[in-house]
Design a protein around this motif. Structure first.
Motif, short mmCIF file in Angstrom:
data_model
loop_
_atom_site.label_atom_id
_atom_site.label_comp_id
_atom_site.label_asym_id
_atom_site.label_seq_id
_atom_site.Cartn_x
_atom_site.Cartn_y
_atom_site.Cartn_z
N GLN A 5 0.82 -1.21 0.00
CA GLN A 5 0.00 0.00 0.00
C GLN A 5 0.86 1.27 0.00
O GLN A 5 0.54 2.23 -0.69
N LEU A 6 1.94 1.25 0.76
CA LEU A 6 2.83 2.42 0.76
C LEU A 6 3.52 2.56 -0.60
O LEU A 6 3.67 3.67 -1.12
N ARG A 7 3.91 1.44 -1.19
CA ARG A 7 4.55 1.47 -2.50
C ARG A 7 3.59 2.07 -3.53
O ARG A 7 3.99 2.87 -4.38
N ARG A 8 2.33 1.69 -3.47
CA ARG A 8 1.35 2.21 -4.43
C ARG A 8 1.21 3.73 -4.29
O ARG A 8 1.12 4.45 -5.28
N GLN A 9 1.21 4.23 -3.05
CA GLN A 9 1.10 5.68 -2.86
C GLN A 9 2.31 6.41 -3.44
O GLN A 9 2.19 7.52 -3.94
N ILE A 10 3.48 5.76 -3.37
CA ILE A 10 4.70 6.39 -3.89
C ILE A 10 4.68 6.41 -5.42
O ILE A 10 4.93 7.44 -6.04
N VAL A 11 4.39 5.26 -6.04
CA VAL A 11 4.49 5.18 -7.51
C VAL A 11 3.35 5.93 -8.19
O VAL A 11 3.48 6.34 -9.36
N GLU A 46 12.88 -0.21 1.83
CA GLU A 46 14.28 0.24 1.81
C GLU A 46 15.10 -0.58 0.83
O GLU A 46 15.95 -0.05 0.11
N SER A 47 14.86 -1.89 0.81
CA SER A 47 15.62 -2.75 -0.10
C SER A 47 15.30 -2.43 -1.55
O SER A 47 16.12 -2.65 -2.45
N GLU A 48 14.10 -1.91 -1.79
CA GLU A 48 13.71 -1.48 -3.14
C GLU A 48 14.14 -0.04 -3.43
O GLU A 48 13.92 0.46 -4.53
N ARG A 49 14.75 0.59 -2.43
CA ARG A 49 15.27 1.96 -2.54
C ARG A 49 14.19 2.96 -2.94
O ARG A 49 14.41 3.86 -3.75
N ILE A 50 13.01 2.80 -2.35
CA ILE A 50 11.96 3.80 -2.56
C ILE A 50 11.63 4.54 -1.27
O ILE A 50 10.82 5.47 -1.28
N ILE A 51 12.24 4.13 -0.16
CA ILE A 51 12.23 4.96 1.05
C ILE A 51 13.62 4.89 1.67
O ILE A 51 14.40 3.97 1.41
N GLN A 52 13.92 5.89 2.48
CA GLN A 52 15.16 5.91 3.25
C GLN A 52 14.79 6.12 4.70
O GLN A 52 14.05 7.07 5.02
N VAL A 53 15.24 5.24 5.56
CA VAL A 53 14.89 5.31 6.99
C VAL A 53 16.09 5.76 7.78
O VAL A 53 17.17 5.17 7.68
#
Length: 237
Positions: A5-11, A46-53
């Protein structure tokens, strides 16, 4: 589920690059999950490099834009595992880019030709600096893909470029500004000029044949001894 769900909001752009994700407590309540589950979702993203924590009191998760470099690393690992010859990567690049060039020649506009001629003019000014021209050459190839307009082919080629450029930079570093490298730059510039002429004439078959030949010659130069069997592992390790 949380990661999806978070990935969908980003893309989809609901979350923009640099945006901070809501605090963990808010997300835990929103999705009805525990902190360990939420942090596992963060690790996936993070492993997909679409967020940085960032950890700590002032930490939190921020959105990053996905890029082809991430895909390139995954594909590179798979090709390493399969002991893929580097020549195989160059051949795939040649086939895909040739098809893109043919498509561009069929549909090109006057604006496309202006962009290509501008790039050719820029290249002419860089012929005495192999490093600068090599960077320009990469931009020229990417411009061809951009103008061709097929996003899927563009992404696939970006993945291949990420591996090829790593190898090319090592080869050119050894011969930077030598007569050999400068001769390659002049040859590439002549190829750029001829390709733009063929695209201008909307000659798709001639554009594809010419560019296939050019890319094959470039690959032969970059892989000095194709019979030596250099692999993706040798380049990326």
């Amino acid at each position: 589920m949380v990661a999806a769900q978070l990935r969908r909001q980003i893309v989809t752009g609901a979350l923009k690059e640099g945006d901070a994700l809501p605090p963990e407590s808010v997300l835990m309540e929103r999705y009805g999950v525990s902190r360990p589950t939420l942090r596992e979702a963060f690790r996936i993203l993070e492993s997909e490099r679409i967020i940085q924590v960032k950890r700590g009191a002032r930490g939190g998760a921020r959105v990053m834009l996905p890029d082809s470099g991430t895909a390139g690393r995954y594909v590179g690992t798979l090709l390493q595992f399969r002991n893929t010859p580097l020549a195989d990567v160059y051949q795939a690049r040649t086939n895909l880019e040739t098809a893109a060039v043919a498509g561009l020649a069929r549909k090109r506009t006057a604006a496309d030709i202006r962009e290509l001629k501008k790039a050719v003019t820029e290249g002419e000014l860089l012929l005495e600096d192999a490093g600068a021209f090599t960077e320009h050459d990469v931009r020229f190839h990417r411009l061809l893909l951009q103008l061709a307009g097929n996003q899927t082919v563009s992404v696939l080629l970006d993945v291949l470029f990420s591996m090829i450029e790593s190898h090319n930079s090592k080869v050119l570093q050894r011969s930077r500004n030598t007569e050999t490298s400068l001769a390659m730059c002049r040859s590439a510039q002549r190829a750029h000029i001829r390709l733009v002429e063929l695209i201008r004439d909307k000659d798709a078959s001639a554009s594809a044949a010419f560019w296939h030949q050019h890319l094959t010659q470039v690959a032969d130069f970059m892989i000095a001894d194709p019979g030596a069997g250099e692999t993706v592992l040798d380049v990326l390790s």
